[in-house]
Design an enzyme around this catalytic site. Structure first.
Site, PDB file in Angstrom:
ATOM      1  N   ASP A 256       0.870  -1.171   0.000  1.00 61.79           N
ATOM      2  CA  ASP A 256       0.000   0.000   0.000  1.00 61.79           C
ATOM      3  C   ASP A 256       0.915   1.231   0.000  1.00 61.79           C
ATOM      4  OD1 ASP A 256       0.916   0.255   2.598  1.00 61.79           O
ATOM      5  OD2 ASP A 256      -1.059   0.287   3.535  1.00 61.79           O
TER       6      ASP A 256
ATOM      7  N   CYS B   7       3.485  -3.139   3.928  1.00 64.59           N
ATOM      8  CA  CYS B   7       2.655  -1.988   4.291  1.00 64.59           C
ATOM      9  C   CYS B   7       3.411  -1.231   5.378  1.00 64.59           C
ATOM     10  CB  CYS B   7       1.250  -2.406   4.709  1.00 64.59           C
ATOM     11  SG  CYS B   7       1.126  -3.412   6.200  1.00 64.59           S
TER      12      CYS B   7
ATOM     13  N   THR C 287       3.222  -1.370   8.719  1.00 62.54           N
ATOM     14  CA  THR C 287       3.651  -2.279   9.788  1.00 62.54           C
ATOM     15  C   THR C 287       3.996  -3.676   9.291  1.00 62.54           C
ATOM     16  OG1 THR C 287       1.379  -2.997  10.116  1.00 62.54           O
ATOM     17  CG2 THR C 287       2.141  -1.123  11.464  1.00 62.54           C
ATOM     18  N   GLY C 288       3.463  -4.054   8.148  1.00 62.69           N
ATOM     19  CA  GLY C 288       3.556  -5.433   7.661  1.00 62.69           C
ATOM     20  C   GLY C 288       2.428  -6.301   8.192  1.00 62.69           C
ATOM     21  N   ILE C 289       1.730  -5.797   9.188  1.00 64.41           N
ATOM     22  CA  ILE C 289       0.696  -6.610   9.852  1.00 64.41           C
ATOM     23  C   ILE C 289      -0.545  -6.758   8.968  1.00 64.41           C
ATOM     24  CG2 ILE C 289      -0.835  -6.787  11.850  1.00 64.41           C
ATOM     25  CD1 ILE C 289       1.334  -5.210  13.432  1.00 64.41           C
ATOM     26  N   GLY C 290      -1.043  -5.649   8.468  1.00 58.71           N
ATOM     27  CA  GLY C 290      -2.264  -5.705   7.652  1.00 58.71           C
ATOM     28  C   GLY C 290      -2.104  -6.620   6.450  1.00 58.71           C
TER      29      GLY C 290
ATOM     30  N   HIS D  26      11.030 -24.061   8.988  1.00 62.31           N
ATOM     31  CA  HIS D  26      10.016 -24.736   9.811  1.00 62.31           C
ATOM     32  C   HIS D  26       8.597 -24.629   9.256  1.00 62.31           C
ATOM     33  CE1 HIS D  26      12.596 -24.658  13.752  1.00 62.31           C
ATOM     34  NE2 HIS D  26      13.309 -24.941  12.676  1.00 62.31           N
TER      35      HIS D  26
ATOM     36  N   HIS E 249       8.632 -31.172  10.387  1.00 62.19           N
ATOM     37  CA  HIS E 249       7.844 -29.961  10.142  1.00 62.19           C
ATOM     38  C   HIS E 249       6.703 -30.215   9.160  1.00 62.19           C
ATOM     39  CE1 HIS E 249      10.799 -27.845  12.428  1.00 62.19           C
ATOM     40  NE2 HIS E 249      11.764 -28.285  11.633  1.00 62.19           N
TER      41      HIS E 249
HETATM   42  C1  RB5 Z   1      -1.701   2.644   6.395  1.00 66.06           C
HETATM   43  O1  RB5 Z   1      -1.718   3.875   7.040  1.00 66.06           O
HETATM   44  C2  RB5 Z   1      -1.385   1.545   7.374  1.00 66.06           C
HETATM   45  O2  RB5 Z   1      -2.491   1.301   8.172  1.00 66.06           O
HETATM   46  C3  RB5 Z   1      -0.969   0.296   6.640  1.00 66.06           C
HETATM   47  O3  RB5 Z   1       0.141   0.550   5.845  1.00 66.06           O
HETATM   48  C4  RB5 Z   1      -0.573  -0.894   7.495  1.00 66.06           C
HETATM   49  O4  RB5 Z   1       0.364  -0.541   8.456  1.00 66.06           O
HETATM   50  C5  RB5 Z   1      -1.674  -1.696   8.038  1.00 66.06           C
HETATM   51  O5  RB5 Z   1      -1.489  -2.728   8.700  1.00 66.06           O
END
Ligand code: RB5
Length: 146
Positions: free
Chosen positions: A8, A65, A67-70, A98, A133
């Site tokens: 993103d 993104c 954080t990489g989390i989304g 693994h 694994h």
């Molecule tokens: C965008 O502002 C941000 O929410 C996205 O890049 C990401 O970190 C979501 O997990």
């Protein structure tokens, strides 16, 4: 290897750096966007890369993104995907050995480009260790759709 990349607006610069880096390593990149700094919804892009991996169009995928989390959560919603969010080299190696991960997620706002590219290289080069694994992955994948 043929590798899908996607991001993103929060991951654009790192995605572009990764694309150049892995192309220079000799891989083929399929870039699913986004391509500008305009604010977008990460599920629209991470899902495209994940679907390309799941369908076999590409072998691996890397999503970025803020954080990489989304993007990691989105990728793991797609059947057949095992996506790891890895911000250190130990995890990058271990998740290939693994978990046989087929996608990697990174957060541009979390780590610097130098470490991110080291992680990418290690994750691409490390082989799945198989053996014990294997049955764990089979169990993991058996929960898909529940
Ligand atoms: C965008 O502002 C941000 O929410 C996205 O890049 C990401 O970190 C979501 O997990």
């Amino acid at each position: 290897m043929k590798i899908a990349v996607a991001c993103d607006h929060g991951g654009l610069e790192l995605k572009n750096a990764i694309s150049k880096f892995i192309t220079d390593l000799g891989h083929e990149v399929e870039d699913f966007g986004t391509y500008t700094n305009d604010s977008v919804d990460y599920p629209d892009y991470a899902s495209k890369a994940a679907l390309a991996v799941a369908s076999g169009q590409v072998e691996r995928g890397i999503v970025v993104c803020g954080t990489g989390i989304g993007v990691s959560i989105v990728a793991n919603k797609i059947k057949g995907i095992r996506c790891a969010l890895a911000h250190d080299t130990f995890s990058a190696r271990a998740t290939r050995e693994h978990n046989d991960t087929n996608m990697l997620a990174l957060g541009q706002r979390v780590i610097g480009e130098g470490l991110a590219l080291d992680i990418v290289k290690l994750w691409l080069e490390t082989e799945f260790a198989g053996e014990r694994h294997m049955q764990r992955i089979e169990k993991m994948m058996s929960y898909e759709g529940e």
